[in-house]
Write a protein that holds these residues in place. Structure first.
Motif, PDB file in Angstrom:
ATOM      1  N   LYS A 189       0.882  -1.178   0.000  1.00 27.75           N
ATOM      2  CA  LYS A 189       0.000   0.000   0.000  1.00 27.75           C
ATOM      3  C   LYS A 189       0.913   1.219   0.000  1.00 27.75           C
ATOM      4  N   GLU A 216      -3.758  -4.516  -1.460  1.00 24.88           N
ATOM      5  CA  GLU A 216      -5.066  -4.130  -0.941  1.00 24.88           C
ATOM      6  C   GLU A 216      -5.014  -2.611  -0.796  1.00 24.88           C
ATOM      7  N   HIS A 247      -6.998   0.022  -1.438  1.00 25.75           N
ATOM      8  CA  HIS A 247      -8.114   0.891  -1.035  1.00 25.75           C
ATOM      9  C   HIS A 247      -8.086   2.233  -1.773  1.00 25.75           C
ATOM     10  N   ASN A 263     -12.693  -2.036  -9.842  1.00 23.36           N
ATOM     11  CA  ASN A 263     -11.846  -2.773 -10.789  1.00 23.36           C
ATOM     12  C   ASN A 263     -10.811  -1.864 -11.432  1.00 23.36           C
ATOM     13  N   PHE A 278      -8.136  -1.082  -8.841  1.00 24.30           N
ATOM     14  CA  PHE A 278      -7.233  -2.205  -8.604  1.00 24.30           C
ATOM     15  C   PHE A 278      -6.294  -2.393  -9.784  1.00 24.30           C
ATOM     16  N   ASP A 279      -6.795  -2.212 -11.006  1.00 25.01           N
ATOM     17  CA  ASP A 279      -5.933  -2.290 -12.191  1.00 25.01           C
ATOM     18  C   ASP A 279      -4.811  -1.257 -12.111  1.00 25.01           C
ATOM     19  N   ALA A 319      -3.513  -0.047  -9.366  1.00 23.87           N
ATOM     20  CA  ALA A 319      -2.595  -0.508  -8.324  1.00 23.87           C
ATOM     21  C   ALA A 319      -1.668  -1.600  -8.857  1.00 23.87           C
TER      22      ALA A 319
END
Length: 102
Positions: free
Chosen positions: A9, A44, A46, A71, A74-75, A77
């Motif tokens: 993170k 993760e 967030h 989505n 997250f992509d 990240a």
């Protein structure tokens, strides 16, 4: 001591804004550059609203970037982490990143 697992993170400390790996003050690239053996990395991040968080500690998460949905966040990240790994000499083989040796 030995660490086998890294939960990736990142955050901008001054503002508390959550950001993809490498965009904050977590020194993710430096941390990953020190890894010598096989390790597990998880994400993760967030990067979108996480409603349950407010009920956990009574604060709201702050975000620097806006994403249309979880989505897409997250992509972003995953892409940021992969870019760091590639910069550090890793390559993806069959869905796994391995240190590339010349």
């Amino acid at each position: 001591n030995k660490t086998d697992y890294f939960h990736i993170k990142d955050v901008i400390s001054e503002t508390g804004q959550l950001v993809p790996a490498g965009y904050g003050d977590g020194m993710i690239e430096e941390l990953l550059s020190r890894i010598k053996d096989d390790k597990t990395l998880t994400l993760e991040p967030h990067l979108t609203v996480f409603d349950s968080f407010k009920s956990i500690d009574n604060t709201e998460m702050k975000h620097k970037f806006t994403y249309n949905n979880a989505n897409e966040a997250f992509d972003a990240a995953v892409k940021a982490l992969k870019e760091i790994l590639i910069k550090l000499g890793y390559k993806e083989e069959n869905g796994v990143f391995v240190k590339w040796e010349k």
